[in-house]
Every structure is written in C-alpha cells, then in structure tokens.
Scaffold this motif. Structure first.
Motif, PDB file in Angstrom:
ATOM      1  N   ILE A   3       0.848  -1.190   0.000  1.00  0.00           N
ATOM      2  CA  ILE A   3       0.000   0.000   0.000  1.00  0.00           C
ATOM      3  C   ILE A   3       0.884   1.240   0.000  1.00  0.00           C
ATOM      4  O   ILE A   3       1.840   1.329   0.773  1.00  0.00           O
ATOM      5  CB  ILE A   3      -0.897   0.027   1.256  1.00  0.00           C
ATOM      6  CG1 ILE A   3      -1.733  -1.252   1.358  1.00  0.00           C
ATOM      7  CG2 ILE A   3      -1.797   1.262   1.256  1.00  0.00           C
ATOM      8  CD1 ILE A   3      -2.328  -1.480   2.732  1.00  0.00           C
ATOM      9  N   THR A   4       0.555   2.204  -0.843  1.00  0.00           N
ATOM     10  CA  THR A   4       1.292   3.468  -0.830  1.00  0.00           C
ATOM     11  C   THR A   4       0.323   4.627  -0.625  1.00  0.00           C
ATOM     12  O   THR A   4      -0.828   4.579  -1.051  1.00  0.00           O
ATOM     13  CB  THR A   4       2.078   3.705  -2.133  1.00  0.00           C
ATOM     14  OG1 THR A   4       1.166   3.855  -3.225  1.00  0.00           O
ATOM     15  CG2 THR A   4       3.025   2.553  -2.425  1.00  0.00           C
ATOM     16  N   ILE A   5       0.815   5.675   0.046  1.00  0.00           N
ATOM     17  CA  ILE A   5       0.074   6.920   0.192  1.00  0.00           C
ATOM     18  C   ILE A   5       0.903   8.029  -0.439  1.00  0.00           C
ATOM     19  O   ILE A   5       2.103   8.139  -0.198  1.00  0.00           O
ATOM     20  CB  ILE A   5      -0.219   7.247   1.671  1.00  0.00           C
ATOM     21  CG1 ILE A   5      -1.144   6.182   2.279  1.00  0.00           C
ATOM     22  CG2 ILE A   5      -0.864   8.629   1.802  1.00  0.00           C
ATOM     23  CD1 ILE A   5      -1.576   6.475   3.708  1.00  0.00           C
ATOM     24  N   ASP A   6       0.244   8.846  -1.267  1.00  0.00           N
ATOM     25  CA  ASP A   6       0.955   9.915  -1.957  1.00  0.00           C
ATOM     26  C   ASP A   6       0.131  11.187  -1.949  1.00  0.00           C
ATOM     27  O   ASP A   6      -1.017  11.204  -1.505  1.00  0.00           O
ATOM     28  CB  ASP A   6       1.299   9.486  -3.390  1.00  0.00           C
ATOM     29  CG  ASP A   6       2.691   9.932  -3.795  1.00  0.00           C
ATOM     30  OD1 ASP A   6       3.059  11.091  -3.482  1.00  0.00           O
ATOM     31  OD2 ASP A   6       3.413   9.140  -4.407  1.00  0.00           O
ATOM     32  N   GLY A   7       0.724  12.257  -2.455  1.00  0.00           N
ATOM     33  CA  GLY A   7       0.103  13.570  -2.497  1.00  0.00           C
ATOM     34  C   GLY A   7       1.152  14.627  -2.207  1.00  0.00           C
ATOM     35  O   GLY A   7       2.249  14.319  -1.765  1.00  0.00           O
ATOM     36  N   ILE A   8       0.810  15.875  -2.466  1.00  0.00           N
ATOM     37  CA  ILE A   8       1.787  16.938  -2.235  1.00  0.00           C
ATOM     38  C   ILE A   8       2.033  17.096  -0.741  1.00  0.00           C
ATOM     39  O   ILE A   8       1.174  16.768   0.083  1.00  0.00           O
ATOM     40  CB  ILE A   8       1.356  18.280  -2.882  1.00  0.00           C
ATOM     41  CG1 ILE A   8       0.058  18.806  -2.276  1.00  0.00           C
ATOM     42  CG2 ILE A   8       1.224  18.138  -4.375  1.00  0.00           C
ATOM     43  CD1 ILE A   8      -0.348  20.159  -2.826  1.00  0.00           C
ATOM     44  N   VAL A  89       3.230  -4.158   3.473  1.00  0.00           N
ATOM     45  CA  VAL A  89       4.155  -3.048   3.275  1.00  0.00           C
ATOM     46  C   VAL A  89       3.369  -1.760   3.049  1.00  0.00           C
ATOM     47  O   VAL A  89       2.451  -1.723   2.224  1.00  0.00           O
ATOM     48  CB  VAL A  89       5.090  -3.311   2.077  1.00  0.00           C
ATOM     49  CG1 VAL A  89       5.940  -2.075   1.772  1.00  0.00           C
ATOM     50  CG2 VAL A  89       5.971  -4.516   2.347  1.00  0.00           C
ATOM     51  N   VAL A  90       3.722  -0.732   3.819  1.00  0.00           N
ATOM     52  CA  VAL A  90       3.113   0.586   3.674  1.00  0.00           C
ATOM     53  C   VAL A  90       4.239   1.575   3.371  1.00  0.00           C
ATOM     54  O   VAL A  90       5.239   1.620   4.092  1.00  0.00           O
ATOM     55  CB  VAL A  90       2.371   1.001   4.962  1.00  0.00           C
ATOM     56  CG1 VAL A  90       1.773   2.392   4.796  1.00  0.00           C
ATOM     57  CG2 VAL A  90       1.288  -0.010   5.305  1.00  0.00           C
TER      58      VAL A  90
END
Length: 198
Positions: A3-8, A89-90
C-alpha cells in the motif's frame, strides 16, 4: 499487500500513515513501513542530496535517476523481502511521485519515467495506491517547517504536480483511491479504512 500513500507535502500523508499502520496492526497485520526516497543507507544519502543539498545543481534527468536509484535499493533490500515474508508493506510515496514531480511538473515525458521505473522496481506495483488531493495553496499554509528544494519551486509548479497526480494515479497499480484532503483527519482515515480493509 503493498500500500502506498501519496500527495503533495502538506496533504497529511504522515498523519494518515500513522493511523493506517495502527489500524492494520489492530487487525493482525505484520507491518513494514518505508519512505521513498529513503529507508536504506544509500536511499537516505540520496534523499539528503535531492531535498537539502542545494549547493549541488541537478538537472531534471539526474534528479529523476537519483530517485530511481534510491527506489531500486529500497525494493531490493526491504520491500521485496518484506512481501516475501508475508508482511503488509506501507510506503510514504513510490514511483507515482517520481512520474509526477519530474514528469508532469518537471518536463520529462511521464511514459518514459514509468518505463525506467519498471527497471528500478523490477515491475513491482503497489496493490493499493491512496492519493491525498489538496490544492497547493492550502498545502503551503499547512507546512510549518522550512521548505525543501522541491517546495521552493513555488505555486505554479505545484499546480502542475497536483494535476499530474490526478492524471497519473490510474497507472500506479491495479487499485487507487483519490481522497479530498480538505476533509477532517478522521473522515480521511475512515475513507482509507474502507478502501484498505476489504
């Protein structure tokens, strides 16, 4: 599960990563948490150059390849072994950010960066990608620390970054969720929980 978290920056990634990890642990997941770039000795050294060593000039292609070098080591040393052990996995960012910052906003064709990324990651994609979407002017108001090399590129650059995220997130992996990051911390967390837990 990857799992991924993204953004500015300023969208609340760190807060939501903390809450997500707590949630997953409470459901019995063994977790491995990473940041990209970083998490390995070479990755942390590259991160320092990319974000804080403004005395070292970098052209866009060099910048993109340094991110790829850090990511290649991250996948080889940490992400792939954790997945093989059955851990969840994060990651704080992954290939999508590279495509957006150096591609959509930086002038390199995004499709070329995706191709280079397949080499760096050995084709590994996140199972679930979470994008926290926030207008740059709000993000800039939230950032309390000093600005890094990328953040100093200003509002017009980050408008391109935001647009790039929205355009490119469908290509990041099999499942993605775009969340309005102007909502409350709890509302964002609940949306993430509904996306991840099933």
């Amino acid at each position: 599960m990857f799992i991924t978290i993204d953004g500015i920056d300023g969208a609340g990634k760190s807060t939501q990563l903390d809450l997500l990890c707590e949630l997953l642990r409470s459901h019995g997941h063994r977790l491995a948490r990473f940041r990209d770039p970083g998490s390995t000795p070479v990755g942390e050294s590259i991160r320092e150059i990319l974000l804080h060593r403004e005395d070292i000039p970098l052209c866009g292609t060099t910048e993109m390849l340094l991110y790829m070098a850090s990511r290649a080591q991250l996948v080889q040393d940490l992400v792939a072994p954790a997945l093989e052990r059955g851990e969840t996995v994060v990651s704080d960012r992954f290939l999508l950010a590279n495509v957006v910052y150096q591609g959509s906003a930086g002038g390199i064709a995004p499709n070329l960066i995706w191709q280079v990324g397949k080499i760096a990651t050995k084709g590994l994609e996140p199972n679930k990608t979470i994008l926290l979407d926030l207008p740059p002017e709000i993000a800039f108001q939230r950032i309390q620390r000093g600005q890094d090399r990328l953040e100093k590129r200003g509002l017009a650059y980050f408008e391109k970054v935001r647009s790039g995220f929205l355009e490119q997130v469908p290509f990041a992996g099999p499942e993605h969720l775009i969340i309005d990051a102007t909502q409350s911390i709890d509302a964002i967390h609940q949306a993430i929980a509904r996306f991840v837990l099933p």
